[in-house]
Scaffold this motif. Sequence first.
Motif, mmCIF file in Angstrom:
data_model
loop_
_atom_site.group_PDB
_atom_site.id
_atom_site.type_symbol
_atom_site.label_atom_id
_atom_site.label_comp_id
_atom_site.label_asym_id
_atom_site.label_seq_id
_atom_site.Cartn_x
_atom_site.Cartn_y
_atom_site.Cartn_z
ATOM 1 N N THR A 58 -12.401 1.557 10.077
ATOM 2 C CA THR A 58 -12.850 2.723 9.319
ATOM 3 C C THR A 58 -11.696 3.657 8.985
ATOM 4 O OG1 THR A 58 -13.471 3.778 11.395
ATOM 5 C CG2 THR A 58 -15.234 2.716 10.174
ATOM 6 N N ASN A 59 -10.833 3.943 9.946
ATOM 7 C CA ASN A 59 -9.796 4.942 9.718
ATOM 8 C C ASN A 59 -8.392 4.365 9.526
ATOM 9 O OD1 ASN A 59 -12.053 6.222 11.382
ATOM 10 N ND2 ASN A 59 -10.980 7.977 10.519
ATOM 11 N N TRP A 60 -8.191 3.139 9.973
ATOM 12 C CA TRP A 60 -6.852 2.546 9.896
ATOM 13 C C TRP A 60 -6.920 1.214 9.155
ATOM 14 C CZ3 TRP A 60 -3.216 5.926 10.998
ATOM 15 C CH2 TRP A 60 -3.576 7.030 11.780
ATOM 16 N N ALA A 61 -7.561 1.251 7.992
ATOM 17 C CA ALA A 61 -7.839 0.020 7.253
ATOM 18 C C ALA A 61 -6.556 -0.701 6.848
ATOM 19 C CB ALA A 61 -8.687 0.330 6.026
ATOM 20 N N LYS A 62 -5.573 0.047 6.396
ATOM 21 C CA LYS A 62 -4.350 -0.599 5.914
ATOM 22 C C LYS A 62 -3.644 -1.304 7.080
ATOM 23 C CE LYS A 62 -2.306 -1.667 2.429
ATOM 24 N NZ LYS A 62 -2.949 -2.335 1.296
ATOM 25 N N GLY A 74 -0.532 3.286 7.596
ATOM 26 C CA GLY A 74 -1.621 2.486 8.149
ATOM 27 C C GLY A 74 -3.014 3.023 7.916
ATOM 28 N N ALA A 75 -3.124 4.279 7.457
ATOM 29 C CA ALA A 75 -4.455 4.900 7.365
ATOM 30 C C ALA A 75 -5.284 4.292 6.231
ATOM 31 C CB ALA A 75 -4.312 6.401 7.169
ATOM 32 N N SER A 76 -6.592 4.509 6.295
ATOM 33 C CA SER A 76 -7.489 4.015 5.242
ATOM 34 C C SER A 76 -7.203 4.744 3.946
ATOM 35 C CB SER A 76 -8.949 4.260 5.629
ATOM 36 O OG SER A 76 -9.255 3.541 6.773
ATOM 37 N N PRO A 77 -6.984 3.998 2.846
ATOM 38 C CA PRO A 77 -6.613 4.663 1.606
ATOM 39 C C PRO A 77 -7.757 5.400 0.921
ATOM 40 C CG PRO A 77 -6.692 2.286 1.293
ATOM 41 C CD PRO A 77 -6.896 2.532 2.750
ATOM 42 N N THR A 78 -9.007 5.034 1.210
ATOM 43 C CA THR A 78 -10.098 5.614 0.414
ATOM 44 C C THR A 78 -10.935 6.641 1.156
ATOM 45 O OG1 THR A 78 -11.626 3.874 1.041
ATOM 46 C CG2 THR A 78 -10.323 3.484 -0.934
#
Lengths: 358, 443
Positions: free
Chosen positions: B79-83, B398-402
């Motif tokens: 959820t928060n570290w998708a990349k 590393g964080a989720s881009p969206t």
Amino acid sequence: MELFWYIVLMTMLAIYVILDGYDFGAGIVHLFFAKTEKDKKAITNAIGPFWDANEVWLIASGGVLFFAFPTLYASSFSGFYLPLIMILWLLIFRAIGLELRGQVHNKMWELIWDKAFGISSLLLALFFGVALGNVVRGVNLGGVIDGVSTHEAHYFFLPLWNPTFSPQAEQLGILDWFTVLLGVVGVVALTIHGANWIIFKTNSDLNEKLKKVVFNLSIILLALVVISLLVWHVIEPKPFHNFLDKPWLWIFPVTTITGLFGLFKVKTFRKHGMGFLFSTLFLFGGLTTTVASIFPKVLPSTNNVNPDLTLYNVAAHEYGLSVGVYWFAIAAVLVAVYMVIQYTIFKGKMDDVGYGEH
Amino acid sequence: MEDMLFYDRMQFAFTITFHYLFPQLTMGLSLMIVYFKWKFLRTQEVNYNEAAKFWMKIFALNFAMGVVTGIPMEFQFGTNWAKFSELTGGIIGQTLAMEGMFSFFLESSFLGLFLFGEKLMGQKLHFLTGFFVFLGSWASGYLIIATHSWMQHPVGFEILENGKFVLNNFSALFSNPWLLPSYLHNQLASVITASFVVSSIGAFYLLNNKHNAFGKLFVKTGVIFGLISSVLVAFPTGDLVAKNVVKHQPVTFAAMEGIFETEEGGSEIVLIGQPDMENKKLDNKIAVPNILSFLTYQSWDAEIKGLNEFDEKNYPTNIPGLYYAYHIMVGLGTIFIALMALAVFQLWRKKLYESKWVLWCIMFMLPFPYIANTTGWYTAELGRQPWLVYNLLRTSEGASPTVSAGNTLFTLLGFIGLYLLLGMLFLMLAGKIINKGPLLEKH
């Protein structure tokens, strides 16, 4: 290799839904049909020693998704951010409701945790149906606005709903009339499933009433399934093309139908586990039919700019997938052994297990 | 963008900190429960069995808290570290999926049997189910530390043109030099928490003059386990972990020890002082010359690189936080050894149960192993910053881009509220179980 892990993942998810499904269903039965303390006791005893191990299937499926299909895991978990976090909160509420209720003998305390357990079970059943709806409907991959992607092609973000509530809007939401319809199917199906589990695992006074409940809800479920099929073309104009290509896939819908019609005979079963068997068939068939209908897609794109996510373009690298087979095979055998031990020791009726008494 | 990263980090830090309050007890406590149960089988003294069952109640409560707060941890990678998950999932997904398959199933299946199956199974099988619960929880720790070790010291991989990390050597994940010292260090720290909790509750009973037989049993068992684990956590395991840091993350080592400048003729060890990042020095410093060089390299004048030798953009993001976390852990660890040595000495003189002031100290120690464990983890995690995968992938990448900052703040606030409620309920129920105490079965 991708296909192997896809089958593993889908099987694990199906097992999760069947197992934790009866927990959720028991929670819904608890909310609506359990009137006396004895009824409630019977229900919590029936799921008490199992719910925690059942929930492990969710964690383990999540783990396999992460390792075998990291791109799908990253894309869907960040895209479905809000509902997933809410599912987590509901799982927490549900668990503490179940675990804490028996710790203090006070009417108000018991009432609060009964409702926490029941309502979160109901909402979870709804959310899981909605989740399935979202997957088959697809999402706006790449966040396309006026033909231009606003993110990388495999990322998206969905708000909880959009103003139109329509599954055909360009900017979709988690909740629209189609996904909510599947959510309702989820609630009804899991209520039946949970009631069947209680009938199977207890000698509760509630059982006769629950048989009627299962019968009545099965009529509603049949109606809902028919309605879903009638409106399915809204999200997928050719829902049957996979089944026409590969006729052996018909085994899945046939399983569903067998399960559904078996449920109507609930009042006549001699063996108490028969109802549970049929609702298991229905759930298993329903899930597999749905994912088979979009195969090999795992998350369809609703725009023409970015391609669908398929099991081939989201999978991990070959070496990791191959080496995983070895440890997974060992682990799967162990898990099977644990389950046999667990269900052998807690075989039969669970009325005397004394769950939650401290 | 910066807000987003900040909230993502806060949410992970908050949820993992809260989560780890529970497994750190259950891992160590499962070992002690197995010990009590084993003593019962050997001696047939019912008190040992009652002790095992009493701690099982505390264990079950903590385990349930650990499970419900643990599921969000696995979800948050996606959820928060998708990349980060997308790029490294093929590797860290291995160990995390193995944790689910190998340890969670084991733990949860046998915990149900251990809690509800005593009458159905008989004593020997009951002991065995307890042992499997212990095994499962320690296997879980192992696989988590294996994941952690890969992020600290990545091995057995290659990076593809698209930036993805792919595994090319599975066994390297488990022969990672970072893994074994960190695992043992962490498990011993968990035994410290458990033994301090057990002895603290024992001291509470003795000082209140109730459940005296159990009070004595808990204090005795607790301080013996406590002394052994407190010593081993410092030496050799803590020492080996520090040597890994100095070898593979020298800038982190300089920051956590508070060494701003390389010193000629050997580095001092800082006991107290506040890092002043503007002027790059320590305020109000109390230090002992040359000790750090000796501890690190067994040579009084060995050179230890100060922060001045490194590029600032690779500095740990929060140097004062890292420095304090490390010093709190080490300081508390030293106190633990001293107190437990004293308690065991009194036990040996057969005076422990009458030494009120020692019992008071033992009782009030309850929160400190939790603080030491937490700051120990902060040392490891803040020390790895600004990297997710050391030297290869930055946290900011590393964080989720969206997922927007506003959405993350919303869920962070939700977690804070929910966990506050959980924490209060937990304390209330744990207090209730402890107050009621273990009971002899009525005959």
